[in-house]
Design a protein around this motif. Structure first.
Motif, PDB file in Angstrom:
ATOM      1  N   CYS A   1      40.078 100.683  32.713  1.00  0.00           N
ATOM      2  CA  CYS A   1      40.192 100.267  34.116  1.00  0.00           C
ATOM      3  C   CYS A   1      39.011 100.856  34.884  1.00  0.00           C
ATOM      4  N   PRO A   2      37.948 100.073  35.073  1.00  0.00           N
ATOM      5  CA  PRO A   2      36.740 100.593  35.727  1.00  0.00           C
ATOM      6  C   PRO A   2      36.985 101.177  37.114  1.00  0.00           C
ATOM      7  N   LYS A   3      37.951 100.625  37.859  1.00  0.00           N
ATOM      8  CA  LYS A   3      38.193 101.091  39.216  1.00  0.00           C
ATOM      9  C   LYS A   3      39.218 102.215  39.287  1.00  0.00           C
ATOM     10  N   LEU A   4      39.818 102.563  38.134  1.00  0.00           N
ATOM     11  CA  LEU A   4      40.805 103.635  38.088  1.00  0.00           C
ATOM     12  C   LEU A   4      40.407 104.634  37.005  1.00  0.00           C
ATOM     13  N   PRO A   5      40.681 105.924  37.204  1.00  0.00           N
ATOM     14  CA  PRO A   5      40.317 106.932  36.197  1.00  0.00           C
ATOM     15  C   PRO A   5      41.345 106.991  35.066  1.00  0.00           C
TER      16      PRO A   5
END
Length: 334
Positions: free
Chosen positions: A99-103
């Motif tokens: 998930c690029p927008k979430l760590p």
């Protein structure tokens, strides 16, 4: 056959999808690795008169594993691992979604149960030859016996500042550790929360909450809970690793721990000492096991290594055992 069918289907599907993609894009998308591990064991014990005698000595191929991994699309990758040393056994078979927008990263399939630190290590890279007694042992009563399970997990990390990082992993699994299908109507939950500190110091705590059917299959499922703490200190050539575990199976409490210390006297030579203790039933008498391992690792070209260890064991019944093991691990990558 019903125990193997779900993982076999997943295994075949993953290979079909990955190689179909590789054919259409590039074979460089797929990384193939083969691990071969062979060893010689000599075990000594006491005879009826209390004298030391040779009980067994043997050469064996302990593991031959084939691993394939690769990226299918930007955020979707796969990992498959099978052992073919004696019988074909699927160890890992999972898809990974980033998930690029979430760590965080998600995985689904068959994977290592996220509990503790030693259980997460590939057996080829174990510093002291084998897993610790309270985790996975030859008697089959380790608290994380089997290590692998089928389910879904999420993991990630968060940087508190430039020196401190918090990492986490949580999973929902079938609860049939080492197996391929569920054995009851309940799901089990496992996870670990860790903190990485300066000077290569890490601290962690793990929990496993689950249910297990009774051996005869009659009656309600019973508790199968585990709790653990771990500390790892690894600055430069020094390695100190400690892990403690508590377990509960129905009304039986178990406990164990290990202490591992290692030092690289040369860039490719490491001296190792380790102490294990495991009590499978704290209410039982004379059923605990402990062992001391001393030896060394020699890292050959690449990731290949040669290990030699002496082990002194104190087994249930106050029986003492000795063993000498030499092991060679080879890695082939493409």
């Amino acid at each position: 056959m019903r125990f193997f069918r779900p993982s076999i289907v997943l295994f075949v599907t993953m290979f079909a999808v990955s190689f179909a993609y590789a054919e259409s894009e590039s074979l460089e998308q797929i990384q193939l690795t083969c691990y071969a591990q062979t060893r010689f064991d000599a075990a000594f014990g006491e005879d009826a008169e209390g004298d030391t005698e040779l009980l067994a000595d043997q050469f064996k191929v302990s593991r031959v594993r084939i691993r394939a991994s690769g990226k299918l699309i930007k955020t979707l990758s796969f990992f498959v691992q099978m052992d073919v040393a004696s019988v074909i056994a699927i160890k890992d078979a999972r898809f990974r979604v980033g998930c690029p927008k979430l760590p965080m990263t998600f995985e689904v399939g068959r994977f290592t149960v996220p509990f503790g630190i030693e259980a997460q290590i590939n057996p080829y890279w174990l510093t002291a030859l084998d897993y610790s007694l309270p985790i996975h042992n030859k008697s089959g009563n380790g608290l994380m016996q089997g290590i692998w399970d089928v389910g879904a997990k999420v993991y990630g990390k968060h940087a508190v500042n430039e020196e401190i990082t918090v990492n986490y992993v949580a999973a929902v699994i079938n609860g049939n550790t080492g197996g391929y299908t569920d054995t009851n109507k309940k799901k089990d939950y496992a996870g670990r929360l860790g903190v990485s500190l300066p000077s290569d110091i890490s601290l962690g705590g793990s929990v496993y909450i689950g249910k297990a059917p009774l051996p005869d299959g009659i009656g309600d499922d019973v508790d199968k809970n585990r709790f653990g703490v771990d500390v790892k200190i690894n600055p430069g050539p020094v390695l100190l690793q400690v892990e403690g575990l508590l377990g509960k199976n129905d009304d039986v409490d178990a406990r164990g721990f290990y202490v591992l210390a290692a030092y690289k006297i040369l860039p490719k030579v490491q001296l190792v000492g380790k102490y294990d203790f495991f009590d499978p039933n704290t209410d039982g008498d004379d059923d605990s096991t402990s062992c001391i391992r001393v030896g060394g690792n020699c890292f050959i070209a690449g990731d290949n290594q040669f290990q030699v260890f002496y082990q002194l064991s104190n087994n249930p019944g106050d029986k003492t055992g000795h063993s000498i093991t030499a092991q060679l691990a080879l890695v082939f990558e493409k």
